[in-house]
Design a protein around this motif. Sequence first.
Motif, mmCIF file in Angstrom:
data_model
loop_
_atom_site.group_PDB
_atom_site.id
_atom_site.type_symbol
_atom_site.label_atom_id
_atom_site.label_comp_id
_atom_site.label_asym_id
_atom_site.label_seq_id
_atom_site.Cartn_x
_atom_site.Cartn_y
_atom_site.Cartn_z
ATOM 1 N N TYR A 142 147.372 51.688 -17.288
ATOM 2 C CA TYR A 142 146.802 50.384 -16.932
ATOM 3 C C TYR A 142 147.518 49.258 -17.677
ATOM 4 N N ASP A 143 147.890 49.506 -18.924
ATOM 5 C CA ASP A 143 148.624 48.497 -19.688
ATOM 6 C C ASP A 143 149.967 48.183 -19.023
ATOM 7 N N LEU A 144 150.648 49.211 -18.537
ATOM 8 C CA LEU A 144 151.920 48.995 -17.848
ATOM 9 C C LEU A 144 151.701 48.259 -16.526
ATOM 10 N N TYR A 145 150.650 48.607 -15.835
ATOM 11 C CA TYR A 145 150.345 47.933 -14.569
ATOM 12 C C TYR A 145 150.090 46.444 -14.807
ATOM 13 N N SER A 146 149.413 46.139 -15.896
ATOM 14 C CA SER A 146 149.104 44.743 -16.211
ATOM 15 C C SER A 146 150.347 43.966 -16.641
ATOM 16 N N ALA A 147 151.315 44.665 -17.227
ATOM 17 C CA ALA A 147 152.484 43.993 -17.806
ATOM 18 C C ALA A 147 153.632 43.808 -16.820
ATOM 19 N N TYR A 148 153.720 44.643 -15.786
ATOM 20 C CA TYR A 148 154.876 44.611 -14.888
ATOM 21 C C TYR A 148 154.436 44.474 -13.428
ATOM 22 N N ASP A 149 155.356 43.994 -12.614
ATOM 23 C CA ASP A 149 155.054 43.740 -11.202
ATOM 24 C C ASP A 149 155.516 44.849 -10.274
ATOM 25 N N SER A 150 156.243 45.814 -10.795
ATOM 26 C CA SER A 150 156.707 46.921 -9.955
ATOM 27 C C SER A 150 157.136 48.080 -10.838
ATOM 28 N N ILE A 151 157.294 49.228 -10.234
ATOM 29 C CA ILE A 151 157.796 50.393 -10.954
ATOM 30 C C ILE A 151 159.194 50.114 -11.493
ATOM 31 N N GLU A 152 160.015 49.440 -10.681
ATOM 32 C CA GLU A 152 161.401 49.175 -11.064
ATOM 33 C C GLU A 152 161.490 48.253 -12.279
ATOM 34 N N ALA A 153 160.450 47.445 -12.515
ATOM 35 C CA ALA A 153 160.472 46.511 -13.631
ATOM 36 C C ALA A 153 160.140 47.170 -14.963
ATOM 37 N N ILE A 154 159.625 48.383 -14.927
ATOM 38 C CA ILE A 154 159.284 49.086 -16.172
ATOM 39 C C ILE A 154 160.581 49.502 -16.871
ATOM 40 N N PRO A 155 160.728 49.257 -18.168
ATOM 41 C CA PRO A 155 161.953 49.657 -18.881
ATOM 42 C C PRO A 155 162.252 51.138 -18.688
ATOM 43 N N GLN A 156 163.536 51.449 -18.611
ATOM 44 C CA GLN A 156 163.963 52.803 -18.293
ATOM 45 C C GLN A 156 163.407 53.831 -19.287
ATOM 46 N N LYS A 157 163.425 53.516 -20.583
ATOM 47 C CA LYS A 157 162.910 54.470 -21.571
ATOM 48 C C LYS A 157 161.420 54.736 -21.374
ATOM 49 N N GLU A 158 160.687 53.683 -21.051
ATOM 50 C CA GLU A 158 159.251 53.836 -20.804
ATOM 51 C C GLU A 158 159.002 54.674 -19.559
ATOM 52 N N ARG A 159 159.828 54.438 -18.567
ATOM 53 C CA ARG A 159 159.694 55.206 -17.322
ATOM 54 C C ARG A 159 159.985 56.679 -17.561
ATOM 55 N N GLU A 160 161.051 56.955 -18.335
ATOM 56 C CA GLU A 160 161.386 58.354 -18.629
ATOM 57 C C GLU A 160 160.271 59.027 -19.420
ATOM 58 N N ARG A 161 159.648 58.288 -20.330
ATOM 59 C CA ARG A 161 158.550 58.845 -21.110
ATOM 60 C C ARG A 161 157.361 59.191 -20.206
ATOM 61 N N LEU A 162 157.087 58.338 -19.248
ATOM 62 C CA LEU A 162 156.009 58.610 -18.292
ATOM 63 C C LEU A 162 156.302 59.871 -17.481
ATOM 64 N N GLU A 163 157.528 59.965 -17.000
ATOM 65 C CA GLU A 163 157.894 61.099 -16.156
ATOM 66 C C GLU A 163 157.818 62.413 -16.938
ATOM 67 N N LYS A 164 158.113 62.351 -18.225
ATOM 68 C CA LYS A 164 158.134 63.567 -19.034
ATOM 69 C C LYS A 164 156.752 63.976 -19.517
ATOM 70 N N THR A 165 155.971 63.027 -20.031
ATOM 71 C CA THR A 165 154.704 63.395 -20.692
ATOM 72 C C THR A 165 153.470 63.278 -19.801
ATOM 73 N N VAL A 166 153.485 62.350 -18.853
ATOM 74 C CA VAL A 166 152.292 62.123 -18.028
ATOM 75 C C VAL A 166 152.442 62.756 -16.655
ATOM 76 N N PHE A 167 153.475 62.370 -15.907
ATOM 77 C CA PHE A 167 153.613 62.839 -14.531
ATOM 78 C C PHE A 167 154.289 64.206 -14.427
ATOM 79 N N ARG A 168 155.151 64.510 -15.401
ATOM 80 C CA ARG A 168 155.920 65.768 -15.373
ATOM 81 C C ARG A 168 156.705 65.910 -14.076
ATOM 82 N N SER A 169 157.154 64.802 -13.571
ATOM 83 C CA SER A 169 157.941 64.754 -12.351
ATOM 84 C C SER A 169 158.536 63.360 -12.261
ATOM 85 N N THR A 170 159.510 63.169 -11.386
ATOM 86 C CA THR A 170 160.058 61.833 -11.208
ATOM 87 C C THR A 170 159.059 60.966 -10.457
#
Length: 536
Positions: A380-408
């Motif tokens: 929710y914090d990321l949703y509030s801070a950014y306007d799209s998936i593409e706007a999320i910093p790459q390192k943050e996105r990779e962390r999400l894919e690894k620890t939360v989604f476990r997928s791209t």
Amino acid sequence: MGTISFSGVSTGQTWRGDDIATSADSIRARLADLTRPLILVDDGGRVGVARGGQITAGDGLPVIAVVPAIDPAQLGDRTFQADHDARYGYMAGAMAGGIASEELVIALGKAGLLASFGSAGLVPARVEAAIQRIQAELPEGRYAFNLIHSPNEAAMERGAVELYLRYGVRTVEASAFLDLTPHVVRYRVAGLSRGADGGVQINNRVIAKLSRREVAELFMRPAPPRILSALVEAGHITAEQAELAAHVPMADDITCEADSGGHTDNRPLVALLPSILALRDQIQAEQNYATPVRVGAGGGIGTPSAALAAFMMGAGYIVTGSINQSTMEAGSSLHTKKILSEADMADVADAPAADMFEMGVKVQVLKRGTMFPMRAQKLYDLYSAYDSIEAIPQKERERLEKTVFRSTLDDIWAGTVAYFNERDPEQIRRAEANPKRKMALIFRWYLGLSSRWSNTGEQGRELDYQIWCGPAMGAFNAWAQGTYLADYQNRRAADIALHIMHGAAFLYRLQLLSVAGVRLPADWLAYVPAAPLLTT
């Protein structure tokens, strides 16, 4: 062991008879027998508990107090029991995703108690199958189905109403509503007809679960003419039904939802319930309904003492939720049931809700044994801070894919498209034109599946389980400690319901003695579930 003492004023009456108990064990046994009235007498300076005999103004033992027999069915509003064909003023509320399962609804229904199937979040085919099974097992109709407000998925709300009308589901538990919608109004009014006496016959009953006065008022008043006119024009109700709707409230029952699991405003019951009762009385004086709207209490109720407190504040019925999730009939996994059975009252936290994610609405969940509350809040914090998936910093996105989604996130979006194409394709069309909406749907993938993982017992995802839970669970566990109910494998929903209602009646009897000035030993003041009460 302590002794019974008396510090009140004698009634001025005397008792004569030969059936009197003075030993601790025999007195406790008589207090526990709720089916017979008791007479407490002064037997030469010690308190005795008599049965039978005569109360007179002549010679005999001074009468200290008279305690009537009490049936748990006396607690609450008898019209609730009559209208819902229920044994007690007790209801097991809906828990989404089928946690309040067919097995739970059927078990309680066969024990003479009302329960609501947790249809929220389930696809129509799954809900339809549940209707067919429950109706086959409970042909007398002692059941309800959840109708959850879906501001972002109106098609799901409409589809649920159409299913309920088609199958003749006569009671819905309407929850999470912020305003009246055409769908809930349609369900209510489509069941109205004129009775033989000229009055309004209500065939579709609504139990509205809420925590705000302004929402309560909507359900306590008749349906709005503007919605009725649109429904008549669409052919969903008749002109006569629209006319009859002016004479009945939108709901038969209002459940004051206090500090509950799932969607909650964390309202204190002692503040919420009296306020809604006063509102009900005000509106009843204006509308003069043939049967006043009943007001019940839910949220935080997991013990006999909590149930009694609600009844003494004026609740017409009580609703349990969190505690039923740890029973064997619940549609939750054994792992979830086990950690629920170990929870304390403080082991809960708020987390973003899947169905109202964009609005910032929270649900109360278990934080013991899971990382879900923290991971969901991060989304929710990321949703509030950014306007799209593409706007999320790459390192943050990779962390999400690894620890939360476990997928791209691309794969997650593909799965989201497939999911909504089955439920509501309009959601995908809206998201493709709105990057922030697309991000919300991707994040909701995790929020939605996390509760499903908890129900199915998805191995390897235990730290992501979303387990809706309020502090009532911890209170129940503390009450059950040292009894057969401490082991979750011994927990049956109907058995727990009977213990809560019988315990509340027992504690009420003790309160009558306290008011009369009778002081009981401290270790007598609790209701202990010693053995199962369910015999069928």
